[in-house]
Design a protein around this motif. Structure first.
Motif, PDB file in Angstrom:
ATOM      1  N   TYR A 151       0.668  -1.138  -0.230  1.00 20.94           N
ATOM      2  CA  TYR A 151       0.033  -0.055  -0.074  1.00 20.94           C
ATOM      3  C   TYR A 151       0.930   1.217  -0.086  1.00 20.94           C
ATOM      4  O   TYR A 151       1.856   1.324   0.728  1.00 20.94           O
ATOM      5  N   PHE A 152       0.552   2.208  -0.663  1.00 21.51           N
ATOM      6  CA  PHE A 152       1.410   3.456  -0.970  1.00 21.51           C
ATOM      7  C   PHE A 152       0.590   4.676  -0.300  1.00 21.51           C
ATOM      8  O   PHE A 152      -0.785   4.744  -0.899  1.00 21.51           O
ATOM      9  N   THR A 153       0.955   5.391  -0.017  1.00 19.85           N
ATOM     10  CA  THR A 153       0.269   6.628   0.746  1.00 19.85           C
ATOM     11  C   THR A 153       1.456   7.934   0.966  1.00 19.85           C
ATOM     12  O   THR A 153       2.534   7.456   1.051  1.00 19.85           O
ATOM     13  N   THR A 154       0.841   9.147   1.141  1.00 22.16           N
ATOM     14  CA  THR A 154       2.008  10.071   1.668  1.00 22.16           C
ATOM     15  C   THR A 154       1.417  10.174   3.001  1.00 22.16           C
ATOM     16  O   THR A 154       0.640   9.802   3.709  1.00 22.16           O
ATOM     17  N   ALA A 155       2.728  10.956   3.769  1.00 27.58           N
ATOM     18  CA  ALA A 155       2.503  10.964   5.468  1.00 27.58           C
ATOM     19  C   ALA A 155       1.414  11.935   5.590  1.00 27.58           C
ATOM     20  O   ALA A 155       0.627  11.641   6.708  1.00 27.58           O
TER      21      ALA A 155
ATOM     22  N   TYR B 200       7.407  17.046   3.878  1.00 27.47           N
ATOM     23  CA  TYR B 200       7.229  18.116   2.799  1.00 27.47           C
ATOM     24  C   TYR B 200       6.200  19.141   3.367  1.00 27.47           C
ATOM     25  O   TYR B 200       6.072  20.328   3.036  1.00 27.47           O
ATOM     26  N   LEU B 201       5.277  18.550   4.089  1.00 26.16           N
ATOM     27  CA  LEU B 201       4.015  19.471   4.632  1.00 26.16           C
ATOM     28  C   LEU B 201       4.074  19.073   6.186  1.00 26.16           C
ATOM     29  O   LEU B 201       4.048  18.349   6.641  1.00 26.16           O
ATOM     30  N   PRO B 202       3.662  20.154   6.933  1.00 25.26           N
ATOM     31  CA  PRO B 202       3.542  19.961   8.421  1.00 25.26           C
ATOM     32  C   PRO B 202       2.349  19.179   8.593  1.00 25.26           C
ATOM     33  O   PRO B 202       1.212  19.060   7.976  1.00 25.26           O
ATOM     34  N   LEU B 203       2.610  18.321   9.427  1.00 22.59           N
ATOM     35  CA  LEU B 203       1.598  17.245   9.733  1.00 22.59           C
ATOM     36  C   LEU B 203       0.644  17.953  11.073  1.00 22.59           C
ATOM     37  O   LEU B 203       1.004  18.767  11.939  1.00 22.59           O
ATOM     38  N   PRO B 204      -0.528  17.804  11.324  1.00 22.14           N
ATOM     39  CA  PRO B 204      -1.439  18.221  12.165  1.00 22.14           C
ATOM     40  C   PRO B 204      -1.041  17.807  13.406  1.00 22.14           C
ATOM     41  O   PRO B 204      -0.172  17.009  13.662  1.00 22.14           O
TER      42      PRO B 204
ATOM     43  N   THR C 167       8.379  -1.153   5.958  1.00 23.97           N
ATOM     44  CA  THR C 167       7.873   0.085   5.550  1.00 23.97           C
ATOM     45  C   THR C 167       9.015   0.793   4.867  1.00 23.97           C
ATOM     46  O   THR C 167      10.040   0.678   5.169  1.00 23.97           O
ATOM     47  N   ILE C 168       8.775   1.519   3.925  1.00 25.95           N
ATOM     48  CA  ILE C 168       9.605   2.172   2.797  1.00 25.95           C
ATOM     49  C   ILE C 168       9.117   3.744   3.166  1.00 25.95           C
ATOM     50  O   ILE C 168       7.868   4.003   3.010  1.00 25.95           O
ATOM     51  N   LEU C 169      10.050   4.547   3.357  1.00 22.27           N
ATOM     52  CA  LEU C 169       9.757   6.123   3.806  1.00 22.27           C
ATOM     53  C   LEU C 169      10.523   6.884   3.132  1.00 22.27           C
ATOM     54  O   LEU C 169      11.724   6.897   2.988  1.00 22.27           O
ATOM     55  N   THR C 170      10.054   7.942   2.656  1.00 19.82           N
ATOM     56  CA  THR C 170      10.883   8.995   1.765  1.00 19.82           C
ATOM     57  C   THR C 170      10.534  10.385   2.549  1.00 19.82           C
ATOM     58  O   THR C 170       9.248  10.682   2.851  1.00 19.82           O
ATOM     59  N   THR C 171      11.820  11.109   2.716  1.00 19.43           N
ATOM     60  CA  THR C 171      11.731  12.173   3.247  1.00 19.43           C
ATOM     61  C   THR C 171      12.866  13.199   2.989  1.00 19.43           C
ATOM     62  O   THR C 171      13.890  12.618   2.665  1.00 19.43           O
TER      63      THR C 171
ATOM     64  N   GLY D  94      13.149  18.491  15.494  1.00 20.07           N
ATOM     65  CA  GLY D  94      12.750  19.575  15.098  1.00 20.07           C
ATOM     66  C   GLY D  94      11.688  20.034  14.163  1.00 20.07           C
ATOM     67  O   GLY D  94      10.524  20.578  14.272  1.00 20.07           O
ATOM     68  N   ALA D  95      11.890  19.016  13.129  1.00 18.24           N
ATOM     69  CA  ALA D  95      10.780  19.006  12.119  1.00 18.24           C
ATOM     70  C   ALA D  95       9.372  18.439  12.384  1.00 18.24           C
ATOM     71  O   ALA D  95       8.188  19.135  11.935  1.00 18.24           O
ATOM     72  N   PHE D  96       9.289  17.481  13.531  1.00 21.01           N
ATOM     73  CA  PHE D  96       7.982  16.945  13.656  1.00 21.01           C
ATOM     74  C   PHE D  96       7.590  17.592  15.104  1.00 21.01           C
ATOM     75  O   PHE D  96       6.410  17.073  15.716  1.00 21.01           O
ATOM     76  N   GLY D  97       8.085  18.418  15.640  1.00 22.26           N
ATOM     77  CA  GLY D  97       7.619  19.287  17.095  1.00 22.26           C
ATOM     78  C   GLY D  97       7.754  18.432  18.093  1.00 22.26           C
ATOM     79  O   GLY D  97       7.183  18.959  19.144  1.00 22.26           O
ATOM     80  N   ASP D  98       7.917  17.104  18.172  1.00 18.30           N
ATOM     81  CA  ASP D  98       7.934  16.431  19.401  1.00 18.30           C
ATOM     82  C   ASP D  98       9.164  15.488  19.530  1.00 18.30           C
ATOM     83  O   ASP D  98       9.207  14.501  18.826  1.00 18.30           O
TER      84      ASP D  98
END
Length: 268
Positions: free
Chosen positions: A141-145, A181-185, A205-209, A218-222
Motif C-alpha cells: 500500500y502506498f500513501t503520503t504522510a 514536505y507538509l507540516p503534520l497536524p 515500511t519504505i519511507l521517503t523524506t 525539530g521537524a515534527f515538533g515532538d
C-alpha cells in the motif's frame, strides 16, 4: 473448420465445458475449443493438452490477482527499476538499490529510508521497489504522510481507530511518501508513530523524506515521538541517502533545450 464431432463426443465436450464452468475455470472453458483443435492438429498427448488448458487458467488467475494487488497498492505511477537512470543520479548507491530490489528486506521485516532533497528520485525508487513487491505477490500500500495522518484523524473522529490501525498494519510493505514536505497536524506525528510501532518487527515500511535524520525532532515538533519513531524505523533498516542533481530540474532543462532547438530550427 474442424470436422463435426460424433454425438457422443459432442455430449462429452459439453459436459467437459460444464465441469470447467462449475469449477469456475472460466478461462479454461473459453479456451477449450481452441486447445482441442490444436491438440488434434498437433497430435498432442492427453497430458500435454491438459497442461496447456490449465496453464491458460493459471495465467489468467495470476493476471487477475496482479491487477487486484495493483489496485489496492494505489501506486501513483507505473515505474519500475528499469525506469530509473542511475547514470544520471550519481548520488544513489545502485548496488544497494539492486539488493533491495531482491526484496530480501521483506523476509526479516526491515525498513528502507530514502533521504534527500526534493526531486532526486526518492519517490520513483520507492514506487519501483513497491512494484517489485506487488509483482512478487506481496500486499503493498502506498500513501503520503499527509494522507496517512488525515485518514487516521478522520478515523479517530468517527470511532474507527482500531479499524484504521488494522488497515495500515495489514500490507506486507507500506510506503509512506513525502514525510516532512507538509507540516503534520497536531495528532499527525502521533498517528504516524502508532502505525510504525504496530508494524515494528512484523512487516516492512519504505519511507521517503527530505528531512535529515538528525533534524527529525525539530521537524515534527515532538522530540520524544520523533526519537521513538526513529528507534523503531532504524532498528532494522537500510538508509539510502541521495545527494545529487534534481531529476525534475534535469527534465525541465531537457524540455527547455528541446523547445529552444525547435524554435531555432524553424527560424533557420
Amino acid at each position: 473448420m474442424s470436422d463435426p464431432m460424433p454425438m457422443s463426443e459432442a455430449r462429452r465436450y459439453q459436459q467437459l465445458r460444464g465441469h470447467l464452468s462449475y469449477l469456475k475455470l472460466n478461462d479454461a472453458a473459453e479456451a477449450l475449443p481452441r486447445v482441442l483443435d490444436q491438440a488434434r492438429a498437433e497430435r498432442m498427448t492427453l497430458t500435454t493438452a491438459l497442461e496447456k488448458l490449465l496453464e491458460i487458467e493459471v495465467e489468467a488467475t495470476e493476471a487477475r490477482k496482479l491487477s487486484s494487488r495493483l489496485r489496492f497498492a494505489c501506486l501513483p505511477e507505473p515505474w519500475t527499476l528499469n525506469d530509473f537512470d542511475f547514470a544520471a543520479q550519481p548520488g544513489v548507491d545502485e548496488k544497494l538499490i539492486r539488493d533491495l530490489a531482491t526484496l530480501r528486506f521483506l523476509d526479516n521485516a526491515s525498513n528502507v529510508l530514502l533521504v534527500g532533497p526534493p526531486g532526486v528520485g526518492k519517490t520513483m525508487l520507492a514506487v519501483a521497489l513497491a512494484r517489485s513487491a506487488v509483482d512478487a505477490g506481496h500486499r503493498v500500500y502506498f500513501t503520503t504522510a499527509a494522507e496517512l495522518a488525515a485518514k487516521c484523524h478522520k478515523a479517530a473522529l468517527e470511532g474507527r481507530w482500531a479499524s484504521i490501525m488494522r488497515f495500515f498494519a495489514g500490507p506486507r510493505l507500506l510506503v509512506i511518501d513525502e514525510l516532512g514536505y507538509l507540516p503534520l497536524p497536531g495528532d499527525g506525528a502521533s498517528a504516524l508513530f502508532q502505525v510504525i510501532n504496530q508494524r515494528y518487527l512484523k512487516s516492512s515500511t519504505i519511507l521517503t523524506t527530505n528531512v535529515g535524520i538528525a533534524d527529525w525532532a525539530g521537524a515534527f515538533g515532538d522530540a520524544t515521538v520523533a526519537a521513538a519513531m526513529l528507534d523503531r524505523l532504524l532498528h532494522r533498516a537500510a538508509v539510502v541517502g541521495i545527494d545529487g542533481p534534481s531529476y525534475r530540474l534535469r527534465s525541465h532543462q531537457a524540455h527547455s533545450d528541446n523547445l529552444r532547438k525547435g524554435v531555432t530550427g524553424r527560424a533557420g
